[in-house]
Scaffold this motif. Structure first.
Motif, mmCIF file in Angstrom:
data_model
loop_
_atom_site.group_PDB
_atom_site.id
_atom_site.type_symbol
_atom_site.label_atom_id
_atom_site.label_comp_id
_atom_site.label_asym_id
_atom_site.label_seq_id
_atom_site.Cartn_x
_atom_site.Cartn_y
_atom_site.Cartn_z
ATOM 1 N N ALA A 154 0.838 -1.190 0.000
ATOM 2 C CA ALA A 154 0.000 0.000 0.000
ATOM 3 C C ALA A 154 0.872 1.239 0.000
ATOM 4 O O ALA A 154 2.064 1.184 0.346
ATOM 5 C CB ALA A 154 -0.922 0.008 1.232
ATOM 6 N N ARG A 180 -3.655 1.408 -8.353
ATOM 7 C CA ARG A 180 -4.941 0.716 -8.248
ATOM 8 C C ARG A 180 -5.003 -0.461 -9.224
ATOM 9 O O ARG A 180 -5.485 -1.546 -8.882
ATOM 10 C CB ARG A 180 -6.075 1.697 -8.508
ATOM 11 C CG ARG A 180 -7.459 1.059 -8.387
ATOM 12 C CD ARG A 180 -8.557 2.081 -8.455
ATOM 13 N NE ARG A 180 -8.507 2.999 -7.337
ATOM 14 C CZ ARG A 180 -8.903 2.698 -6.097
ATOM 15 N NH1 ARG A 180 -9.374 1.495 -5.834
ATOM 16 N NH2 ARG A 180 -8.833 3.591 -5.149
ATOM 17 N N GLY A 183 -3.165 -0.870 -2.057
ATOM 18 C CA GLY A 183 -4.028 -0.005 -1.269
ATOM 19 C C GLY A 183 -3.517 1.422 -1.324
ATOM 20 O O GLY A 183 -2.304 1.658 -1.405
ATOM 21 N N ALA A 235 -3.981 5.440 0.374
ATOM 22 C CA ALA A 235 -4.546 6.358 1.374
ATOM 23 C C ALA A 235 -4.073 7.769 1.102
ATOM 24 O O ALA A 235 -2.923 7.988 0.713
ATOM 25 C CB ALA A 235 -4.131 5.937 2.784
ATOM 26 N N ASP A 239 -10.205 7.994 -6.108
ATOM 27 C CA ASP A 239 -8.966 7.292 -6.443
ATOM 28 C C ASP A 239 -8.217 6.793 -5.215
ATOM 29 O O ASP A 239 -7.139 6.202 -5.356
ATOM 30 C CB ASP A 239 -8.046 8.206 -7.259
ATOM 31 C CG ASP A 239 -8.578 8.444 -8.670
ATOM 32 O OD1 ASP A 239 -8.947 7.462 -9.332
ATOM 33 O OD2 ASP A 239 -8.648 9.610 -9.090
ATOM 34 N N VAL A 240 -8.750 7.064 -4.021
ATOM 35 C CA VAL A 240 -8.103 6.592 -2.797
ATOM 36 C C VAL A 240 -9.078 5.703 -2.031
ATOM 37 O O VAL A 240 -10.290 5.865 -2.108
ATOM 38 C CB VAL A 240 -7.623 7.766 -1.903
ATOM 39 C CG1 VAL A 240 -6.671 8.667 -2.687
ATOM 40 C CG2 VAL A 240 -8.782 8.572 -1.358
ATOM 41 N N ASP A 241 -8.522 4.755 -1.291
ATOM 42 C CA ASP A 241 -9.348 3.831 -0.514
ATOM 43 C C ASP A 241 -9.777 4.429 0.816
ATOM 44 O O ASP A 241 -10.898 4.200 1.273
ATOM 45 C CB ASP A 241 -8.579 2.529 -0.262
ATOM 46 C CG ASP A 241 -8.237 1.800 -1.554
ATOM 47 O OD1 ASP A 241 -9.157 1.551 -2.349
ATOM 48 O OD2 ASP A 241 -7.041 1.507 -1.763
ATOM 49 N N VAL A 242 -8.869 5.152 1.448
ATOM 50 C CA VAL A 242 -9.175 5.760 2.743
ATOM 51 C C VAL A 242 -8.559 7.147 2.805
ATOM 52 O O VAL A 242 -7.627 7.472 2.050
ATOM 53 C CB VAL A 242 -8.661 4.905 3.934
ATOM 54 C CG1 VAL A 242 -9.276 3.522 3.930
ATOM 55 C CG2 VAL A 242 -7.145 4.809 3.921
ATOM 56 N N LEU A 281 -5.978 0.970 6.114
ATOM 57 C CA LEU A 281 -5.735 0.160 4.911
ATOM 58 C C LEU A 281 -5.567 -1.324 5.243
ATOM 59 O O LEU A 281 -5.599 -2.165 4.348
ATOM 60 C CB LEU A 281 -4.476 0.655 4.191
ATOM 61 C CG LEU A 281 -4.593 1.976 3.439
ATOM 62 C CD1 LEU A 281 -3.211 2.463 3.017
ATOM 63 C CD2 LEU A 281 -5.507 1.848 2.226
ATOM 64 N N THR A 290 -5.285 -9.599 -1.045
ATOM 65 C CA THR A 290 -6.065 -8.373 -0.846
ATOM 66 C C THR A 290 -6.421 -8.230 0.619
ATOM 67 O O THR A 290 -6.498 -9.200 1.355
ATOM 68 C CB THR A 290 -7.362 -8.400 -1.677
ATOM 69 O OG1 THR A 290 -8.142 -9.520 -1.287
ATOM 70 C CG2 THR A 290 -7.066 -8.467 -3.171
ATOM 71 N N ASP A 333 -9.245 -5.830 2.973
ATOM 72 C CA ASP A 333 -10.307 -4.841 2.937
ATOM 73 C C ASP A 333 -9.932 -3.672 3.842
ATOM 74 O O ASP A 333 -9.514 -3.875 4.990
ATOM 75 C CB ASP A 333 -11.629 -5.439 3.428
ATOM 76 C CG ASP A 333 -12.164 -6.483 2.465
ATOM 77 O OD1 ASP A 333 -11.927 -6.331 1.259
ATOM 78 O OD2 ASP A 333 -12.803 -7.441 2.942
ATOM 79 N N PRO A 334 -10.070 -2.418 3.341
ATOM 80 C CA PRO A 334 -9.789 -1.270 4.202
ATOM 81 C C PRO A 334 -10.654 -1.290 5.458
ATOM 82 O O PRO A 334 -11.798 -1.744 5.447
ATOM 83 C CB PRO A 334 -10.145 -0.075 3.297
ATOM 84 C CG PRO A 334 -10.026 -0.599 1.904
ATOM 85 C CD PRO A 334 -10.453 -2.025 1.983
#
Length: 264
Positions: free
Chosen positions: A16, A136, A141, A143, A163-166, A194, A259, A261-262
């Motif tokens: 990440a 991505r 991941g 952030a 475009d960001v997960d968190v 993340l 993978t 999950d956030p």
């Protein structure tokens, strides 16, 4: 940029990437500096009228980099005011603009910054957007982190919120009681959300205190972004593993295995 081989970000080594927002994702450092200058200079002029002592105005380049850049807003404001021999009462939410408290100054700066965002929008660095989308595509991941409480509106205005997960920002820091940079707490919270340990994360920062925070936090790779070619030596001293002028100078290789999950 472009003449030397790119620095490599290997997704076999990291899972990440945590990126600072202002100055890395969005070209808003100058907007923040201009808002701080307007707010600080108003306070300095008012102080001069009352005391008869003329104080040097805020320098939007040198003072911004020395005292404010990358820091939590209250920490940066106190550092600059200390340099001018000024101490303000903390104050509280709802202080009026002319109250002369730290909270009033911070609220004024935020209003000036958001005014500029509403009037002129937010520019993103195209090379950063390219990097985000390549990360991505390869399963990493992502952030966005910022000491600013305006991070959410900035990412939305820039069109990159998706475009960001968190995201971890100044509002989260206040709610969770996270200390400001160079303490790594903000970035460690991003890594936690993340679901990736910092030893498997890269950190991308353009501020010296942020680079130092990455080193303190044990991030696997700390990438310093020195767009003005002024901070390379200092960034390396503070713990950057590599320093680039722009994220076009970073090549992503490999693919994240597995993978996570956030965490929300």
């Amino acid at each position: 940029m472009g003449s030397s081989p790119p620095e490599v970000l290997d997704l076999g080594v990291v899972d990440a990437v945590v990126l600072d927002t202002d100055g890395v994702i969005t070209d808003t450092s100058r907007t923040h500096a201009a808002a701080w200058k307007r707010a600080f200079d108003e306070l300095l002029r008012e102080r001069g009228r009352r005391t008869g002592v003329v104080l040097p105005p805020f320098d939007a380049v040198d003072d911004y980099l020395r005292y404010v850049d990358g820091r939590a807003r209250a920490d940066g404001a106190r550092a600059f005011l200390d340099s001018r021999g000024i101490t303000l009462d903390a104050g509280g939410a709802g202080d009026e603009q002319g109250d002369g408290t730290l909270e009033a100054l911070l609220d004024r700066k935020t209003r000036y910054f958001l005014d500029e965002v509403r009037k002129h929008g937010v520019r993103v660095f195209a090379s950063t957007v390219t990097l985000l989308r390549e990360l991505r595509r390869r399963g990493a991941g992502i952030a966005a982190a910022s000491a600013s409480r305006s991070c959410g509106p900035v990412l939305e205005a820039a069109g990159v919120a998706g475009d960001v997960d968190v995201r971890v920002d100044g509002l989260d820091a206040a709610r969770l009681g996270l200390p400001g940079k160079p303490d790594p707490a903000l970035f460690l919270e991003a890594a936690r959300r993340l679901g990736v340990p910092p030893g498997r994360c890269a950190l991308v920062e353009d501020a010296l205190v942020g680079v130092e925070a990455g080193r303190r936090g044990g991030f696997a790779t700390v990438v310093g972004v020195d767009r003005q070619a002024r901070l390379r030596g200092a960034m390396l001293e503070r713990g950057a593993h590599v320093v680039v002028r722009d994220l076009a100078d970073v090549a992503v290789v490999g693919r994240r295995s597995g993978t996570r999950d956030p965490v929300v």
